[in-house]
Design an enzyme around this catalytic site. Structure first.
Site, mmCIF file in Angstrom:
data_model
loop_
_atom_site.group_PDB
_atom_site.id
_atom_site.type_symbol
_atom_site.label_atom_id
_atom_site.label_comp_id
_atom_site.label_asym_id
_atom_site.label_seq_id
_atom_site.Cartn_x
_atom_site.Cartn_y
_atom_site.Cartn_z
ATOM 1 N N GLU A 69 24.714 -105.830 -7.437
ATOM 2 C CA GLU A 69 24.106 -104.976 -6.368
ATOM 3 C C GLU A 69 22.849 -104.631 -6.992
ATOM 4 O O GLU A 69 21.993 -103.418 -6.583
ATOM 5 C CB GLU A 69 25.187 -103.708 -6.614
ATOM 6 C CG GLU A 69 26.330 -103.595 -5.873
ATOM 7 C CD GLU A 69 26.267 -104.253 -4.156
ATOM 8 O OE1 GLU A 69 25.267 -104.511 -3.960
ATOM 9 O OE2 GLU A 69 27.525 -104.255 -3.722
ATOM 10 N N TYR A 115 26.688 -77.006 -3.052
ATOM 11 C CA TYR A 115 26.254 -78.040 -4.045
ATOM 12 C C TYR A 115 26.025 -79.504 -3.180
ATOM 13 O O TYR A 115 25.192 -80.168 -3.866
ATOM 14 C CB TYR A 115 27.336 -78.110 -4.995
ATOM 15 C CG TYR A 115 27.074 -76.743 -5.879
ATOM 16 C CD1 TYR A 115 26.212 -76.964 -6.882
ATOM 17 C CD2 TYR A 115 27.895 -75.672 -5.760
ATOM 18 C CE1 TYR A 115 25.774 -75.890 -7.820
ATOM 19 C CE2 TYR A 115 27.501 -74.612 -6.557
ATOM 20 C CZ TYR A 115 26.491 -74.598 -7.678
ATOM 21 O OH TYR A 115 26.457 -73.649 -8.414
HETATM 22 ZN ZN LIG Z 1 30.327 -102.122 -4.354
#
Ligand SMILES: [Zn+2]
Length: 209
Positions: A69, A115
């Site tokens: 990635e 948040y």
């Molecule tokens: Zn992934």
């Protein structure tokens, strides 16, 4: 940084956020380039010498080969100069929410808690792509000016933040918010109003992102 990187990977794994060797993280270095978790290593048992070092162009410089990635991480660093770290997870509630029909791709998670607004801003939903396909980086590049948090359809989440700790907190916040949204889906409820969201953003800005 290498020690902190491994500790953060272990913390995410200990909380069950990186099962089956899934997920990857990266952190920008003050000296240039960034560290990224290597392909095929579990986040929970990383050692400082296991980390892949890449330069600012995304070229692998040392250590084992980087996560597949890498294009997604590189796109965020290039598009968001304040980004210091990135966390990508396959957590179940975020992934489930990425498959719900009718999601607004520019505001994919309803604002239900302060948040989530502070740490995530408006979450973007990206279409499905085969993991590691460089098109994910192209899509993120096109949207990273307005978004620091993303759902990848049928895959998981990606968040960018100022520090490794903030990126991990944002990833956890995204998972918890998706869980809340799934719980609330069949229950009459009220989320935050646009005025409440604006008040939170005025007060906290983008200090975490
Ligand atoms: Zn992934």
């Amino acid at each position: 940084m290498r020690q902190e990187f491994c500790a953060q990977g272990a913390a995410l794994a200990a909380q069950g956020h990186a099962r089956g060797g899934s997920g990857n993280i990266s952190a920008r270095l003050a000296s240039g380039g960034f560290l990224i978790s290597p392909s095929g290593y579990a986040l929970g048992s990383l050692q400082p010498d296991d980390l892949s070092l890449c330069d600012d162009a995304g070229t692998h410089r040392s250590g084992p080969p980087p996560s597949k990635e890498l294009p997604l991480h590189l796109a965020l660093y290039r598009s968001r100069p304040k980004t210091g770290a990135i966390v990508h997870l396959h957590t179940p509630h975020a992934t489930a929410w990425s498959m719900v029909d009718g999601i607004d791709p520019d505001n994919a998670l309803p604002a239900v808690t302060p948040y989530a607004v502070m740490r995530l801003g408006a979450v973007a939903l990206l279409p499905f792509a085969v993991p590691g396909d460089p098109v994910l980086g192209d899509w993120i590049s096109g949207r990273a000016l307005r978004h620091s948090a993303f759902l990848l359809a049928n895959h998981g989440s990606v968040v960018a933040a100022r520090t490794l700790k903030d990126a991990a907190f944002a990833a956890e916040e995204l998972e918890e918010t998706a869980r809340l949204c799934l719980i609330l889906r069949t229950i009459p409820h009220h989320g935050l109003t646009p005025n409440q969201v604006e008040a939170i953003e005025t007060h906290y800005g983008d200090r975490f992102r």
